[in-house]
Each structure stands twice: as structure tokens, then as C-alpha cells.
Design a protein around this motif. Structure first.
Motif, PDB file in Angstrom:
ATOM      1  N   GLU A  43      40.659  15.417 -20.525  1.00  0.00           N
ATOM      2  CA  GLU A  43      39.261  15.803 -20.683  1.00  0.00           C
ATOM      3  C   GLU A  43      38.632  15.967 -19.310  1.00  0.00           C
ATOM      4  OE1 GLU A  43      35.723  13.304 -22.221  1.00  0.00           O
ATOM      5  OE2 GLU A  43      36.493  14.389 -23.982  1.00  0.00           O
ATOM      6  N   HIS A  44      38.034  17.134 -19.075  1.00  0.00           N
ATOM      7  CA  HIS A  44      37.418  17.412 -17.781  1.00  0.00           C
ATOM      8  C   HIS A  44      35.969  17.824 -17.987  1.00  0.00           C
ATOM      9  CE1 HIS A  44      37.195  18.500 -13.561  1.00  0.00           C
ATOM     10  NE2 HIS A  44      36.624  19.635 -13.912  1.00  0.00           N
ATOM     11  N   HIS A  45      35.114  17.396 -17.070  1.00  0.00           N
ATOM     12  CA  HIS A  45      33.690  17.706 -17.150  1.00  0.00           C
ATOM     13  C   HIS A  45      33.335  18.610 -15.970  1.00  0.00           C
ATOM     14  CE1 HIS A  45      33.375  14.611 -20.215  1.00  0.00           C
ATOM     15  NE2 HIS A  45      34.039  13.812 -19.409  1.00  0.00           N
ATOM     16  N   TRP A  46      33.088  19.875 -16.290  1.00  0.00           N
ATOM     17  CA  TRP A  46      32.767  20.865 -15.274  1.00  0.00           C
ATOM     18  C   TRP A  46      31.277  20.862 -14.949  1.00  0.00           C
ATOM     19  CZ3 TRP A  46      36.486  23.885 -13.026  1.00  0.00           C
ATOM     20  CH2 TRP A  46      37.695  24.075 -13.709  1.00  0.00           C
ATOM     21  N   THR A  47      30.931  21.135 -13.694  1.00  0.00           N
ATOM     22  CA  THR A  47      29.584  21.594 -13.376  1.00  0.00           C
ATOM     23  C   THR A  47      29.626  23.117 -13.343  1.00  0.00           C
ATOM     24  OG1 THR A  47      29.935  21.645 -10.975  1.00  0.00           O
ATOM     25  CG2 THR A  47      29.189  19.549 -11.944  1.00  0.00           C
ATOM     26  N   ILE A  48      28.468  23.730 -13.442  1.00  0.00           N
ATOM     27  CA  ILE A  48      28.430  25.192 -13.390  1.00  0.00           C
ATOM     28  C   ILE A  48      28.871  25.680 -12.011  1.00  0.00           C
ATOM     29  CG2 ILE A  48      26.922  27.216 -13.539  1.00  0.00           C
ATOM     30  CD1 ILE A  48      25.268  25.657 -15.615  1.00  0.00           C
ATOM     31  N   ARG A  49      28.532  24.950 -10.986  1.00  0.00           N
ATOM     32  CA  ARG A  49      28.974  25.323  -9.644  1.00  0.00           C
ATOM     33  C   ARG A  49      30.499  25.298  -9.536  1.00  0.00           C
ATOM     34  NH1 ARG A  49      30.647  22.406  -5.442  1.00  0.00           N
ATOM     35  NH2 ARG A  49      30.511  23.295  -3.347  1.00  0.00           N
ATOM     36  N   GLU A  50      31.128  24.296 -10.129  1.00  0.00           N
ATOM     37  CA  GLU A  50      32.593  24.230 -10.098  1.00  0.00           C
ATOM     38  C   GLU A  50      33.214  25.390 -10.866  1.00  0.00           C
ATOM     39  OE1 GLU A  50      33.099  19.370  -9.772  1.00  0.00           O
ATOM     40  OE2 GLU A  50      33.086  20.362 -11.737  1.00  0.00           O
ATOM     41  N   LEU A  51      32.616  25.750 -11.992  1.00  0.00           N
ATOM     42  CA  LEU A  51      33.126  26.888 -12.740  1.00  0.00           C
ATOM     43  C   LEU A  51      32.986  28.180 -11.943  1.00  0.00           C
ATOM     44  CD1 LEU A  51      31.877  26.030 -16.326  1.00  0.00           C
ATOM     45  CD2 LEU A  51      34.264  26.359 -15.640  1.00  0.00           C
ATOM     46  N   ALA A  52      31.871  28.330 -11.240  1.00  0.00           N
ATOM     47  CA  ALA A  52      31.697  29.515 -10.392  1.00  0.00           C
ATOM     48  C   ALA A  52      32.785  29.578  -9.326  1.00  0.00           C
ATOM     49  CB  ALA A  52      30.315  29.500  -9.752  1.00  0.00           C
ATOM     50  N   GLY A  53      33.132  28.434  -8.752  1.00  0.00           N
ATOM     51  CA  GLY A  53      34.210  28.395  -7.778  1.00  0.00           C
ATOM     52  C   GLY A  53      35.549  28.685  -8.410  1.00  0.00           C
ATOM     53  N   HIS A  54      35.783  28.146  -9.598  1.00  0.00           N
ATOM     54  CA  HIS A  54      37.038  28.387 -10.303  1.00  0.00           C
ATOM     55  C   HIS A  54      37.216  29.877 -10.605  1.00  0.00           C
ATOM     56  CE1 HIS A  54      40.398  27.143 -12.946  1.00  0.00           C
ATOM     57  NE2 HIS A  54      40.023  28.167 -13.687  1.00  0.00           N
ATOM     58  N   ILE A  55      36.157  30.519 -11.025  1.00  0.00           N
ATOM     59  CA  ILE A  55      36.228  31.947 -11.325  1.00  0.00           C
ATOM     60  C   ILE A  55      36.588  32.748 -10.077  1.00  0.00           C
ATOM     61  CG2 ILE A  55      34.835  33.952 -12.014  1.00  0.00           C
ATOM     62  CD1 ILE A  55      33.329  31.780 -13.847  1.00  0.00           C
ATOM     63  N   ARG A  56      36.107  32.330  -8.923  1.00  0.00           N
ATOM     64  CA  ARG A  56      36.454  33.009  -7.673  1.00  0.00           C
ATOM     65  C   ARG A  56      37.915  32.794  -7.277  1.00  0.00           C
ATOM     66  NH1 ARG A  56      31.031  32.371  -7.653  1.00  0.00           N
ATOM     67  NH2 ARG A  56      29.740  33.645  -6.246  1.00  0.00           N
ATOM     68  N   SER A  57      38.596  31.878  -7.957  1.00  0.00           N
ATOM     69  CA  SER A  57      40.019  31.662  -7.692  1.00  0.00           C
ATOM     70  C   SER A  57      40.905  32.543  -8.562  1.00  0.00           C
ATOM     71  CB  SER A  57      40.386  30.191  -7.949  1.00  0.00           C
ATOM     72  OG  SER A  57      40.532  29.917  -9.337  1.00  0.00           O
ATOM     73  N   ASP A  74      42.322  26.378  -3.944  1.00  0.00           N
ATOM     74  CA  ASP A  74      42.650  25.019  -3.537  1.00  0.00           C
ATOM     75  C   ASP A  74      41.561  24.026  -3.934  1.00  0.00           C
ATOM     76  OD1 ASP A  74      44.665  23.415  -2.198  1.00  0.00           O
ATOM     77  OD2 ASP A  74      43.144  23.026  -0.686  1.00  0.00           O
ATOM     78  N   ARG A  75      40.315  24.440  -3.932  1.00  0.00           N
ATOM     79  CA  ARG A  75      39.208  23.528  -4.204  1.00  0.00           C
ATOM     80  C   ARG A  75      38.898  23.392  -5.688  1.00  0.00           C
ATOM     81  NH1 ARG A  75      34.300  25.830  -1.061  1.00  0.00           N
ATOM     82  NH2 ARG A  75      33.260  24.042  -2.036  1.00  0.00           N
ATOM     83  N   PHE A  76      39.091  24.461  -6.465  1.00  0.00           N
ATOM     84  CA  PHE A  76      38.547  24.468  -7.821  1.00  0.00           C
ATOM     85  C   PHE A  76      39.581  24.596  -8.933  1.00  0.00           C
ATOM     86  CE2 PHE A  76      35.005  25.954  -5.113  1.00  0.00           C
ATOM     87  CZ  PHE A  76      34.086  24.965  -5.419  1.00  0.00           C
ATOM     88  N   ARG A  77      40.849  24.828  -8.605  1.00  0.00           N
ATOM     89  CA  ARG A  77      41.881  24.752  -9.641  1.00  0.00           C
ATOM     90  C   ARG A  77      42.137  23.284  -9.958  1.00  0.00           C
ATOM     91  NH1 ARG A  77      44.642  29.494 -11.781  1.00  0.00           N
ATOM     92  NH2 ARG A  77      43.306  31.179 -11.000  1.00  0.00           N
ATOM     93  N   LEU A  78      42.215  22.963 -11.221  1.00  0.00           N
ATOM     94  CA  LEU A  78      42.419  21.565 -11.598  1.00  0.00           C
ATOM     95  C   LEU A  78      43.846  21.140 -11.282  1.00  0.00           C
ATOM     96  CD1 LEU A  78      40.565  21.376 -15.036  1.00  0.00           C
ATOM     97  CD2 LEU A  78      39.682  20.925 -12.730  1.00  0.00           C
ATOM     98  N   PRO A  79      44.022  19.933 -10.762  1.00  0.00           N
ATOM     99  CA  PRO A  79      45.371  19.469 -10.462  1.00  0.00           C
ATOM    100  C   PRO A  79      46.138  19.158 -11.737  1.00  0.00           C
ATOM    101  CG  PRO A  79      43.787  17.702 -10.129  1.00  0.00           C
ATOM    102  CD  PRO A  79      42.979  18.942 -10.414  1.00  0.00           C
TER     103      PRO A  79
END
Length: 273
Positions: A209-223, A20-25
Motif C-alpha cells: 500500500e502506497h500513499h501518493w502526493t500529487i507532486r509525487e505523481l507529477a514526478g512519476h509521470i515525468r519518468s 530515480d526519484r519517483f519510481r517506487l522501489p
């Protein structure tokens, strides 16, 4: 006809909050275009099948009198219920059940959407059920988005390498079945839908175009289904450290830029003569 690959039913256990937090809408332009093409009456029912945490149901809810959100993972439907309460969406209902076990009758829905999940379902069976559940003239939309590790940028290749290393190290390489996409290559989704009785209504593509932080990518991977929190477990901190070390070499202003592709394939149940 090639059979679909079977995915284990609990691969997303423990991912719902991260999902819910890290998947892009889905982009607003895509949602608006889907509404324009499907042309809901405003009085009908929407079914979001394999709904996750409602990435399609919530932005589409204003176009329907009732919205059903169906997922086999109870953590996902719990999040949907909580979000619906938070936004006062009393016309939304979340049901924890597998797609093929939904107790719905013929002509129950005006539209059905499936987001990033059709490949995980028994496509022919679900397409046949969707055709039955839809009203004549109703639409089914298969919605998709690309993944950050699937691109050609240097940081995306580095990310893919980190993921492979950790999947192998944690014995998780087989969580996603090998060759999972071959049945779709041999028997494309539009052919599956056509055999079920649907008429094609076009494929529509969008990019953001989306600009990821590494923290956001870490959260996305956990999804994801391949490195969710139960798999990372006690290794999560070490994984984050290696991810940061590898991707920091590629950041600009602490951001990693991706052109994210979104698309939906629309199919329509023929109207009665």
C-alpha cells in the motif's frame, strides 16, 4: 508466432532524474524472496538488463561479486554510475548499450534481472542471449510493477483521463505503440523463455500500500515514456495545474492511496548433467 511491437529507442530521454526519484522501489520482501529463490553464491556476476537507474541492481548488489548495469539510455547509466560512487559500490559497472549488443560471452553471469522492460525488447532474441550468457543453473528474473493510472479507484480513473487528454493535446498518443501488449497476450513471456531453453521456476507476487502526493505523481509521470519532460516542455506548469485540480477532489489528508502490485517470474537455465 506474433512479432513484438517496436518501441523507439529514445523514449526515456530526459527522464532519468525523475525515474530515480519517483519510481517506487521493489519491496524488500520481494528482493529477499528473489535472492532466496535464485540462491546466488555470493561470488558470481549479476546482469541488470535495461536497468533504468538501478532499481534492481542496487538492492541485489550485496549478493554478487560483480554487477553489470546495462541500458541504452546514457542518462540512465550516468545516474547508476553516480549512485554507485556515492555508496562505494566499486563492484558495479554501468554500460550504455542496447540489450542485444552487449558484448558478453557464454556462461558470463550467475543471474540476470529485467525490470519493467522485457515487453520493450525483442523478447525471443533477448531470451536466447540471456540463456547463452547465464551459467548452467543460473536464473533469469522478469520483474514487474503496476502503474498508478491502471487501477480502478476513482482517482486512478481521473488520472488516466488527464493523461489521455494531455497525450492527445501534445501529439504524444503514439509514443507508446498501439496494441503494445498484444504480442505478450498471444505469446506469453513464459512461452518465449521456454522456447529459449529455460525451465520455469515460478511466479511470485507481492503487494504494497502506497500513499501518493500529487507532486509525487507529477514526478512519476515525468519518468514515463509517454509524457516525459521533453514532451511536456513549456506546457509543464499547465499540466501540473490540471493534474492538481482533478486529483485534489479525491485526496484524503493530501494523499492518494494505491495498492501497488509487484511480481517476478523466475526461469532457470538447466544445469549440465
Amino acid at each position: 508466432m506474433a512479432g513484438d511491437v517496436r518501441f523507439e529507442p529514445d523514449l526515456y530521454r530526459g527522464t532519468a532524474d525523475y525515474y530515480d526519484r519517483f519510481r517506487l522501489p521493489y519491496p524488500d520482501a520481494m528482493i529477499a524472496d528473489l535472492v532466496r529463490q535464485a540462491a546466488p553464491s555470493g561470488r558470481g556476476r549479476l546482469l541488470d538488463l535495461a536497468c533504468g537507474t538501478g532499481q534492481l541492481a542496487f538492492p541485489l548488489r550485496g549478493s554478487f561479486a560483480e554487477v553489470g548495469c546495462v541500458d541504452a539510455e546514457p542518462d540512465m547509466t550516468e545516474v547508476v554510475r553516480a549512485k554507485a560512487i556515492a555508496v562505494g559500490a566499486t563492484h558495479m559497472r554501468a554500460i550504455t548499450v542496447g540489450a542485444e549488443d552487449l558484448p558478453a560471452g557464454p556462461d558470463s553471469f550467475e543471474s540476470i534481472v529485467i525490470g519493467n522492460a522485457f515487453h520493450r525488447l525483442r523478447r525471443a532474441a533477448v531470451a536466447g542471449l540471456a540463456h547463452t550468457w547465464l551459467r548452467p543453473g543460473g536464473c533469469l528474473a522478469l520483474c514487474w510493477s503496476t502503474s498508478p493510472w491502471a487501477g480502478s479507484r476513482d482517482w486512478q480513473r481521473a488520472l488516466a483521463g488527464v493523461l489521455r487528454t494531455w497525450q492527445n493535446a501534445l501529439g504524444a498518443a503514439g509514443r507508446v505503440p498501439p496494441g503494445w501488449d498484444r504480442p505478450r497476450q498471444r505469446d506469453p513471456d513464459h512461452d518465449v523463455l521456454s522456447r529459449a531453453g529455460f525451465e520455469p521456476a515460478g511466479r511470485h507476487e507481492f503487494s504494497v500500500e502506497h500513499h501518493w502526493t500529487i507532486r509525487e505523481l507529477a514526478g512519476h509521470i515525468r519518468s514515463t515514456s509517454f509524457l516525459p519532460p521533453p514532451v511536456l516542455a513549456d506546457h509543464a506548469a499547465a499540466f501540473d495545474a490540471e493534474l492538481t485540480a482533478e486529483l485534489s477532489r479525491h485526496t484524503a489528508d493530501d494523499r492518494l492511496t494505491e495498492t501497488v502490485g509487484f511480481a517476478y517470474e523466475l526461469a532457470r537455465k538447466p544445469a549440465r548433467a
